[in-house]
Design an enzyme around this catalytic site. Structure first.
Site, PDB file in Angstrom:
ATOM      1  N   ALA A  74       0.815  -1.213   0.000  1.00  0.00           N
ATOM      2  CA  ALA A  74       0.000   0.000   0.000  1.00  0.00           C
ATOM      3  C   ALA A  74       0.850   1.266   0.000  1.00  0.00           C
ATOM      4  O   ALA A  74       0.403   2.312  -0.464  1.00  0.00           O
ATOM      5  CB  ALA A  74      -0.955  -0.001   1.185  1.00  0.00           C
ATOM      6  N   THR A  75       2.067   1.191   0.501  1.00  0.00           N
ATOM      7  CA  THR A  75       2.943   2.366   0.421  1.00  0.00           C
ATOM      8  C   THR A  75       3.151   2.735  -1.039  1.00  0.00           C
ATOM      9  O   THR A  75       3.014   3.900  -1.429  1.00  0.00           O
ATOM     10  CB  THR A  75       4.295   2.081   1.109  1.00  0.00           C
ATOM     11  N   SER A 202      -3.743  -3.423   0.906  1.00  0.00           N
ATOM     12  CA  SER A 202      -2.538  -4.191   1.209  1.00  0.00           C
ATOM     13  C   SER A 202      -2.920  -5.563   1.762  1.00  0.00           C
ATOM     14  O   SER A 202      -3.821  -5.671   2.588  1.00  0.00           O
ATOM     15  CB  SER A 202      -1.681  -3.437   2.237  1.00  0.00           C
ATOM     16  N   ALA A 203      -2.213  -6.610   1.305  1.00  0.00           N
ATOM     17  CA  ALA A 203      -2.585  -7.977   1.713  1.00  0.00           C
ATOM     18  C   ALA A 203      -2.236  -8.284   3.161  1.00  0.00           C
ATOM     19  O   ALA A 203      -2.970  -8.989   3.846  1.00  0.00           O
ATOM     20  CB  ALA A 203      -1.896  -8.990   0.794  1.00  0.00           C
ATOM     21  N   HIS A 204      -1.107  -7.734   3.655  1.00  0.00           N
ATOM     22  CA  HIS A 204      -0.644  -8.193   4.974  1.00  0.00           C
ATOM     23  C   HIS A 204      -1.415  -7.589   6.136  1.00  0.00           C
ATOM     24  O   HIS A 204      -1.156  -7.921   7.296  1.00  0.00           O
ATOM     25  CB  HIS A 204       0.867  -7.989   5.140  1.00  0.00           C
ATOM     26  N   THR A 243       8.013  -7.886 -13.180  1.00  0.00           N
ATOM     27  CA  THR A 243       7.464  -9.241 -13.204  1.00  0.00           C
ATOM     28  C   THR A 243       6.549  -9.447 -12.004  1.00  0.00           C
ATOM     29  O   THR A 243       6.909  -9.108 -10.877  1.00  0.00           O
ATOM     30  CB  THR A 243       8.623 -10.264 -13.166  1.00  0.00           C
ATOM     31  N   CYS A 329       4.516   4.707  17.223  1.00  0.00           N
ATOM     32  CA  CYS A 329       3.597   4.141  16.232  1.00  0.00           C
ATOM     33  C   CYS A 329       4.198   4.077  14.841  1.00  0.00           C
ATOM     34  O   CYS A 329       3.845   3.237  14.048  1.00  0.00           O
ATOM     35  CB  CYS A 329       2.324   4.949  16.192  1.00  0.00           C
TER      36      CYS A 329
END
Ligand SMILES: *Cc1c(COP(=O)(O)O)cnc(C)c1O
Length: 393
Positions: A74-75, A202-204, A243, A329
């Site tokens: 996401a960054t 974002s996946a994580h 890729t 944070c």
């Protein structure tokens, strides 16, 4: 006995769901092809897997498959959205509107653009972290090209009036980007309902692997363009070359599929556990204050100030519980939370603020253990606090 350590820092990252891992494994070994290889079966199989994942993700946010662009996280999505759109639409204007409580990936990106001559306007937030849509309306002028407001905040969980923000931007013909990383898998996301043009995911943060993200780019009404930030090869419709990370993309698709099926019941479960945690702590300790909005917040977020209890001291005394404090944070720097500052928290309360981020794999036993520990340790710390003793006399 609960298993230790206990993970309650799910806004930072989430553990990989075993079902996600399982879906990924074949793509590290037998199905290793390059999704861009068009001339043989190895490539076709990889491409098929990527397109399958893309369709799952598109489906969950009600987008078309060609509007899903894979990135490294996401960054990168935030960078591509904000820098990419700003560069592309620069001839139309140079003003970007955002909020001081955004993630650093948005704030630092805006700061970089400011150095290149863009004007960044920050909207005010109230004590809950909410923007005022009237201020947004007044802030939009002829030079405004982009508004970026996150769907839900990563520290205090506050959910912004995204639909209304999107409607205002649409009326004025201004692009709207939202960082929906923390909201995905927790609350329903629909890019059309929300009038969103660009959305970062974002996946994580949703039980998928680290290092894979998505930028949703609206393809019609309007057809949004962004200038690519990584060139070479023209992958992802030219928006993002390189890729494709096939195993991670497959895992991201699986994570979204699970979220689509389980979000409703899971969010309800998390909400109940979160409320149990808050009630447990706040009924046994006085002077506990909720940071963020009481209702318009993520179901898994609890951010509280326990007055007279320094958050870092508290965390030191219960190292078996993974939470985060208001002062540490951002990963790279130890500074007071700019989000808590922006909602007007005093320095004293800021130092006493802790964030609990609940997740899919937490149990009631872990919550009860956490309540017990927090109450016990906070009382101990307060016993040593002259200020607290004076206050309670
Ligand atoms: C974690 C996070 C990001 C960054 O995502 P990465 O995939 O780790 O780069 C951006 N925005 C928000 C709100 C986040 O919580």
């Amino acid at each position: 006995m609960v298993r230790s350590p206990i993970y309650l820092d799910n806004h930072s990252t989430t553990p990989l769901d075993p079902r996600v891992l399982e879906s990924m494994l074949p793509y590290f070994t037998s199905i290793f092809g390059n999704a861009a290889s068009k001339s043989h079966e190895f490539g076709w199989k990889a491409e098929q897997a990527v397109e399958n994942a893309r369709a799952k993700i598109a489906h969950l946010i009600k987008a078309d498959t060609n509007e899903i662009i894979f990135t490294s996280g996401a960054t990168e999505s935030d960078n591509l959205a904000i820098k990419g759109a700003s560069e592309y639409y620069r001839t139309k204007g140079n003003k970007i509107i955002t909020v001081p409580t955004e993630h650093k990936a948005v704030l630092d990106t805006c700061e970089a653009l400011q150095r290149k001559g863009f004007e960044i306007k920050f909207l005010n937030v109230d004590r809950y972290g909410l923007i005022d849509t009237e201020e947004l309306k007044k802030s939009i002028d002829d030079s405004t090209i982009l508004v970026s407001v996150m769907t839900a905040n990563n520290e205090i969980g506050t959910i912004q009036p995204i639909k209304e923000i999107g409607r205002i931007c649409k009326e004025r013909g201004i692009l709207f980007h939202t960082d929906a990383v923390q909201a995905a898998g927790k609350i329903p996301l629909n890019v059309n309902d929300m009038n969103v043009d660009l959305m970062s995911l974002s996946a994580h943060k949703m039980y998928g692997p680290k290092g894979i993200g998505v930028l949703y780019i609206r393809s019609k009404k309007p057809a949004v363009r962004v200038v690519p930030q990584i060139d070479g090869g023209g992958h992802e419709r030219g928006f993002r070359s390189g890729t494709l990370n096939v195993p991670s993309i497959v895992g991201f698709g699986k994570a979204f599929e699970i979220a689509a099926n389980e979000m409703e019941s899971e969010s309800e479960k998390l909400r109940i556990m979160r409320d149990r945690l808050y009630n447990g702590i706040s009924t046994q300790l006085d002077h506990v204050y909720l940071n963020g909005h009481p209702e318009l917040r993520l179901p898994n977020n609890l951010n509280i100030a326990i007055e007279y209890v320094d958050a870092d001291s508290l965390m030191m005394t219960m190292k078996e519980i993974a939470i985060s404090s208001g002062s540490a944070c951002t990963s790279a720097s130890v500074e007071p939370s700019f989000v808590l500052k922006a909602i007007g928290l005093s320095d004293d309360l800021l130092r006493c603020s802790v964030r609990f981020g609940l997740g899919r794999f937490n149990t009631d036993e872990e919550i009860d253990y956490t309540i017990k520990k927090v109450v016990e340790k906070a009382k101990k710390i307060r016993e040593l606090s002259p200020a607290y003793r004076v206050r309670m006399q």
